[in-house]
Design a protein around this motif. Structure first.
Motif, PDB file in Angstrom:
ATOM      1  N   SER A  43       0.876  -1.063   0.038  1.00  0.00           N
ATOM      2  CA  SER A  43       0.076  -0.222  -0.108  1.00  0.00           C
ATOM      3  C   SER A  43       0.923   1.543   0.123  1.00  0.00           C
ATOM      4  O   SER A  43       0.353   2.463  -0.219  1.00  0.00           O
ATOM      5  CB  SER A  43      -0.984  -0.044   1.218  1.00  0.00           C
ATOM      6  OG  SER A  43      -0.277  -0.111   2.460  1.00  0.00           O
ATOM      7  N   THR A  47      -1.359   3.109  -2.614  1.00  0.00           N
ATOM      8  CA  THR A  47      -2.450   3.786  -2.073  1.00  0.00           C
ATOM      9  C   THR A  47      -2.676   5.023  -3.154  1.00  0.00           C
ATOM     10  O   THR A  47      -1.755   5.560  -3.784  1.00  0.00           O
ATOM     11  CB  THR A  47      -1.973   4.860  -0.965  1.00  0.00           C
ATOM     12  OG1 THR A  47      -1.876   3.845   0.213  1.00  0.00           O
ATOM     13  CG2 THR A  47      -2.753   5.945  -0.540  1.00  0.00           C
ATOM     14  N   ARG A  48      -4.122   5.344  -3.354  1.00  0.00           N
ATOM     15  CA  ARG A  48      -4.333   6.520  -4.337  1.00  0.00           C
ATOM     16  C   ARG A  48      -4.666   7.668  -3.767  1.00  0.00           C
ATOM     17  O   ARG A  48      -4.615   8.827  -4.360  1.00  0.00           O
ATOM     18  CB  ARG A  48      -5.570   5.905  -4.939  1.00  0.00           C
ATOM     19  CG  ARG A  48      -5.467   4.704  -5.940  1.00  0.00           C
ATOM     20  CD  ARG A  48      -6.470   4.065  -6.717  1.00  0.00           C
ATOM     21  NE  ARG A  48      -6.144   3.010  -7.449  1.00  0.00           N
ATOM     22  CZ  ARG A  48      -5.442   3.071  -8.749  1.00  0.00           C
ATOM     23  NH1 ARG A  48      -5.397   4.067  -9.213  1.00  0.00           N
ATOM     24  NH2 ARG A  48      -4.950   2.079  -9.430  1.00  0.00           N
ATOM     25  N   THR A  51      -5.442  11.361  -5.226  1.00  0.00           N
ATOM     26  CA  THR A  51      -4.898  11.566  -6.525  1.00  0.00           C
ATOM     27  C   THR A  51      -5.827  10.756  -7.392  1.00  0.00           C
ATOM     28  O   THR A  51      -5.909  10.913  -8.821  1.00  0.00           O
ATOM     29  CB  THR A  51      -3.629  10.855  -6.687  1.00  0.00           C
ATOM     30  OG1 THR A  51      -3.536   9.659  -6.582  1.00  0.00           O
ATOM     31  CG2 THR A  51      -2.587  11.604  -5.690  1.00  0.00           C
ATOM     32  N   GLY A  52      -6.446   9.673  -7.128  1.00  0.00           N
ATOM     33  CA  GLY A  52      -7.240   8.929  -7.850  1.00  0.00           C
ATOM     34  C   GLY A  52      -6.307   7.904  -8.667  1.00  0.00           C
ATOM     35  O   GLY A  52      -6.547   7.206  -9.541  1.00  0.00           O
ATOM     36  N   ALA A  53      -5.051   7.861  -8.391  1.00  0.00           N
ATOM     37  CA  ALA A  53      -3.520   7.257  -8.985  1.00  0.00           C
ATOM     38  C   ALA A  53      -2.571   6.979  -8.075  1.00  0.00           C
ATOM     39  O   ALA A  53      -2.482   7.655  -7.321  1.00  0.00           O
ATOM     40  CB  ALA A  53      -3.076   7.907 -10.154  1.00  0.00           C
ATOM     41  N   ASP A  54      -2.363   5.562  -8.195  1.00  0.00           N
ATOM     42  CA  ASP A  54      -1.313   5.060  -7.306  1.00  0.00           C
ATOM     43  C   ASP A  54       0.132   5.757  -7.574  1.00  0.00           C
ATOM     44  O   ASP A  54       0.257   6.420  -8.860  1.00  0.00           O
ATOM     45  CB  ASP A  54      -1.004   3.815  -7.162  1.00  0.00           C
ATOM     46  CG  ASP A  54      -1.031   2.831  -8.381  1.00  0.00           C
ATOM     47  OD1 ASP A  54      -0.630   3.342  -9.451  1.00  0.00           O
ATOM     48  OD2 ASP A  54      -1.232   1.861  -8.223  1.00  0.00           O
ATOM     49  N   THR A  55       1.320   5.361  -7.041  1.00  0.00           N
ATOM     50  CA  THR A  55       2.495   6.007  -7.551  1.00  0.00           C
ATOM     51  C   THR A  55       2.839   5.677  -8.689  1.00  0.00           C
ATOM     52  O   THR A  55       3.466   6.478  -9.606  1.00  0.00           O
ATOM     53  CB  THR A  55       3.460   5.416  -6.395  1.00  0.00           C
ATOM     54  OG1 THR A  55       3.275   6.000  -5.198  1.00  0.00           O
ATOM     55  CG2 THR A  55       4.992   5.818  -6.668  1.00  0.00           C
ATOM     56  N   ASP A  57       1.150   4.910 -11.335  1.00  0.00           N
ATOM     57  CA  ASP A  57       0.287   5.521 -12.583  1.00  0.00           C
ATOM     58  C   ASP A  57       0.613   7.315 -12.403  1.00  0.00           C
ATOM     59  O   ASP A  57       0.713   7.944 -13.446  1.00  0.00           O
ATOM     60  CB  ASP A  57      -1.233   5.534 -12.000  1.00  0.00           C
ATOM     61  CG  ASP A  57      -1.755   4.020 -12.466  1.00  0.00           C
ATOM     62  OD1 ASP A  57      -1.281   3.508 -13.081  1.00  0.00           O
ATOM     63  OD2 ASP A  57      -2.842   3.695 -11.972  1.00  0.00           O
ATOM     64  N   VAL A  58       1.006   7.956 -11.150  1.00  0.00           N
ATOM     65  CA  VAL A  58       1.230   9.042 -11.299  1.00  0.00           C
ATOM     66  C   VAL A  58       2.791   9.325 -11.873  1.00  0.00           C
ATOM     67  O   VAL A  58       3.019  10.207 -12.959  1.00  0.00           O
ATOM     68  CB  VAL A  58       1.616   9.796  -9.834  1.00  0.00           C
ATOM     69  CG1 VAL A  58       2.226  11.192  -9.806  1.00  0.00           C
ATOM     70  CG2 VAL A  58       0.208   9.591  -9.153  1.00  0.00           C
ATOM     71  N   GLY A 212      -1.604  12.618  -0.643  1.00  0.00           N
ATOM     72  CA  GLY A 212      -1.399  13.046  -2.226  1.00  0.00           C
ATOM     73  C   GLY A 212      -0.084  13.696  -2.202  1.00  0.00           C
ATOM     74  O   GLY A 212       0.606  13.368  -3.463  1.00  0.00           O
ATOM     75  N   ILE A 215       2.621  11.041  -2.471  1.00  0.00           N
ATOM     76  CA  ILE A 215       2.766  10.253  -3.640  1.00  0.00           C
ATOM     77  C   ILE A 215       3.355  10.918  -4.908  1.00  0.00           C
ATOM     78  O   ILE A 215       4.225  10.395  -5.554  1.00  0.00           O
ATOM     79  CB  ILE A 215       0.991   9.653  -4.046  1.00  0.00           C
ATOM     80  CG1 ILE A 215       0.714   8.744  -3.067  1.00  0.00           C
ATOM     81  CG2 ILE A 215       1.029   9.213  -5.224  1.00  0.00           C
ATOM     82  CD1 ILE A 215      -0.915   8.509  -3.218  1.00  0.00           C
TER      83      ILE A 215
END
Length: 257
Positions: A43, A47-48, A51-55, A57-58, A212, A215
């Motif tokens: 996690s 974790t999102r 952001t709506g995105a995890d690491t 995806d960012v 956020g 992340i």
């Protein structure tokens, strides 16, 4: 040392893509090359938050905004150690399917490296090493994600003692791995922020998981390592401009240290 690591990661990505270049052509080739990254963790990178995105995806969105491509493979399960991820097949599958990666990022359970480094060493050497060696492209690297100290430092007497254990044990693990390896200095960047602003901007109320802002900071550090360049000019994404700029400055200073 980290400047050298950044250069090696970039050159490795270029070489593994089959590109031969020099000078300005090398930069152009590196920008046009897609890189393959496997993320193994829990996690702390999954974790999102807001952001709506995890690491991963960012990082991928940062790369897209900069005209780069990251092909992401995830083996992420909340609460898992690296050993559990292997035993359940989560990380074993992408490491035994014949696919190869420019970067394999390993993120261990939150407090395990600080409190039981021998257990983590056994996992890396006995469980992962051969699969990692088979799964790296020529010039590829393993990156150990150096977890941050939690808000509660137990069993350590202070945050400083916790951070010292993290630093020492990650360095020893990296030295023990018989593979090209680098340490992502996430903990170092966290401590730079904590020293000025406390833990609240980076760690949510449970005392463990990233906000956020955290992340974004993690992603900026990893982007810099993956592509061998300063994260200073990355996009703000979901953060206010002044907040994002400050976190990029922290990431840049940490990578340059």
């Amino acid at each position: 040392m980290l400047r050298k690591v950044l250069t090696l990661v970039l050159v490795g990505a270029v070489a593994s893509a089959g590109l031969v270049a020099s000078g300005s052509a090398e930069v152009t080739a590196a920008r046009s090359a897609a890189i393959d990254v496997l993320f193994v963790g829990n996690s702390l990178i999954g974790t999102r938050a807001i952001t709506g995105a995890d690491t991963p995806d960012v990082i991928r969105e940062m790369a897209r905004e900069r005209g780069r491509t990251i092909r992401v493979t995830k083996a992420i399960r909340y609460g898992s150690t690296l050993q559990k991820s292997w035993d359940t097949g989560l990380s074993q599958r992408p490491l035994t399917a014949g696919r190869r990666y420019d970067v394999i990022l390993l993120q261990e359970f939150s407090v395990l490296v600080a409190t039981d480094p021998g257990r983590v060493r056994r996992t890396l050497l006995a469980t992962y090493t051969q699969a990692l060696a088979r799964s790296l492209k020529p010039g590829g690297r393993v990156i150990l994600f150096k977890n941050w100290a939690l808000v509660n430092p137990r069993p350590f007497g202070s945050r400083a003692a916790n951070v010292a254990a993290i630093d020492t044990n990650y360095a020893r693990l990296a030295a023990a791995l018989p593979l090209p390896v680098a340490i992502a200095p996430v903990s170092d960047a966290f401590e730079s922020v904590v020293a000025r602003r406390g833990t609240t901007p980076l760690i949510v109320k449970d005392g463990k998981h990233p906000t956020g802002q955290a992340i974004y900071l993690d992603a900026a550090i990893l982007y810099g390592m993956f592509f061998g360049e300063s994260p200073a000019d990355l996009p703000n994404l979901y953060l206010r401009a002044d907040t994002a700029r400050y976190l990029r400055e922290v990431a840049s200073r940490t990578l340059a240290a």
